[in-house]
Design a protein around this motif. Structure first.
Motif, mmCIF file in Angstrom:
data_model
loop_
_atom_site.group_PDB
_atom_site.id
_atom_site.type_symbol
_atom_site.label_atom_id
_atom_site.label_comp_id
_atom_site.label_asym_id
_atom_site.label_seq_id
_atom_site.Cartn_x
_atom_site.Cartn_y
_atom_site.Cartn_z
ATOM 1 N N PRO A 48 0.825 -1.210 0.000
ATOM 2 C CA PRO A 48 0.000 0.000 0.000
ATOM 3 C C PRO A 48 0.862 1.265 0.000
ATOM 4 N N GLU A 53 -1.143 -0.425 -5.835
ATOM 5 C CA GLU A 53 -1.829 -1.729 -5.885
ATOM 6 C C GLU A 53 -2.861 -1.770 -7.024
ATOM 7 N N THR A 74 1.689 -8.551 -1.275
ATOM 8 C CA THR A 74 1.585 -7.185 -0.790
ATOM 9 C C THR A 74 1.793 -7.172 0.725
ATOM 10 N N SER A 93 -6.547 -4.155 0.445
ATOM 11 C CA SER A 93 -5.482 -4.416 -0.546
ATOM 12 C C SER A 93 -6.005 -5.337 -1.641
ATOM 13 N N ARG A 96 -8.197 -3.374 -3.948
ATOM 14 C CA ARG A 96 -7.446 -2.505 -4.875
ATOM 15 C C ARG A 96 -6.750 -3.329 -5.955
ATOM 16 N N TYR A 105 1.192 -12.224 2.026
ATOM 17 C CA TYR A 105 0.887 -10.987 2.737
ATOM 18 C C TYR A 105 1.908 -10.836 3.861
#
Ligand SMILES: NC(=O)c1ccc[n+]([C@@H]2O[C@H](COP(=O)([O-])OP(=O)(O)OC[C@H]3O[C@@H](n4cnc5c(N)ncnc54)[C@H](OP(=O)(O)O)[C@@H]3O)[C@@H](O)[C@H]2O)c1
Length: 276
Positions: A48, A53, A74, A93, A96, A105
């Motif tokens: 982010p 993203e 991400t 996230s 997006r 993650y």
């Protein structure tokens, strides 16, 4: 181009080379992500904090590769740490990125001053149980940060993305991780900010193999089983950065590269450095 993968402690696997996307946004980012995927990249690293993203997701859609062949990675920002906050942030996230689940993650930085690292880790484990996240992991964690997660939950992260290159080999940290089945993935793997690529040792080895200094830095990592996520917005350099598997550094090269270690003090100290 086939990029080799390594097995993770959770039974999944991850490519040794992925695309970094820091400092890429909008159209250039969409183009870079789709060109990397067309070239054979299957791992894309974003966060982010990079404010891209949405563009990464559009680059994925633009490519012709199936979603389930890609690993979208991400991160949880410091400002979103905490149990409920992390659950919400992961879902934001995913929204997006335009994906139904996040492959990898990572908690971006431990941010010790917040005191929410363990709650955030518990949230990542919950997200994995519920299928929103395939592989929960961390970034910029030192030995004691990793140990704290294990002591509180009995689970080691599968991945720790760390600042790492021949200039910052992080040997003790990587040995601690290897003994616990934690895959090391390198950010800033080219070491150019540490002056690595102009070093006579790298230049000599590059000439020896007919490769670029960047390829020597990246080859050092993958030959040690360390994943790399070099960022390039240029299709040609993306191909160069993944073209690492047709040569092998020998013992003399590795011994010479070991002399370039600038020491742990040259790495960003995640007990002090925090990002939100
Ligand atoms: N977890 C974290 O805290 C953290 C921190 C920093 C970065 N990261 C991740 O790690 C990724 C990589 O780190 P980074 O972006 O700092 O550094 P990097 O990938 O080591 O270096 C990127 C720079 O090198 C240039 N470059 C790349 N390949 C090249 C080549 N073959 N020849 C010449 N120049 C080349 C790029 O320019 P061009 O685009 O013009 O080619 C860019 O300026 C980031 O993009 C991000 O995804 C994570």
């Amino acid at each position: 181009m086939d990029i080799p993968t390594v097995a993770l402690g959770n039974g999944r696997s991850i490519p040794l080379v992925g695309l970094g996307t820091h400092n890429m946004m909008g159209r250039p980012c969409i183009g870079a992500v789709s060109s990397a995927i067309e070239a054979g990249y299957r791992l894309i690293d974003t966060a982010p904090r990079y404010c891209n993203e949405l563009s990464v997701g559009m680059g994925v859609v633009k490519s012709t590769t199936r979603r389930d062949e890609l690993i979208i990675q991400t991160k949880l920002s410091g400002g979103d740490q905490g149990f409920d906050e992390a659950i919400n942030a992961a879902k934001e996230s995913a929204r997006r990125l335009g994906v139904g689940y996040i492959d990898v993650y990572l908690i971006h930085w431990p941010c010790p001053s917040l005191g929410r690292t363990v709650d955030s880790w518990k949230a990542l484990l919950t997200l994995a149980d519920e299928g929103y996240v395939r592989t929960p992991g961390v970034s910029n964690f030192k030995q004691h940060h990793l140990q704290m997660l294990y002591d509180e939950t009995g689970c080691w992260p599968a991945i720790n993305q760390i600042q790492c290159s021949p200039a910052l080999p992080r040997t003790e940290l990587r040995e601690f991780m290897a003994a616990r089945g934690i895959h090391a993935q390198a950010w800033h793997p080219t070491g150019r900010k540490q002056g690595l690529l102009a070093d006579p040792v790298i230049l000599r080895i590059a000439r020896k193999y007919g490769k670029s200094p960047t390829q020597i830095a990246l080859r050092w990592a993958v030959q040690h089983g360390i994943g790399v996520v070099p960022k390039s917005s240029h299709a040609g350099r993306q191909q160069e950065n993944a073209d690492l598997f047709d040569f092998e550094l020998d013992a003399t090269d590795l011994a010479d590269l070991a002399t370039l270690d600038q020491g742990e003090g040259a790495a960003k100290d995640s007990d002090v450095h925090e990002e939100f």
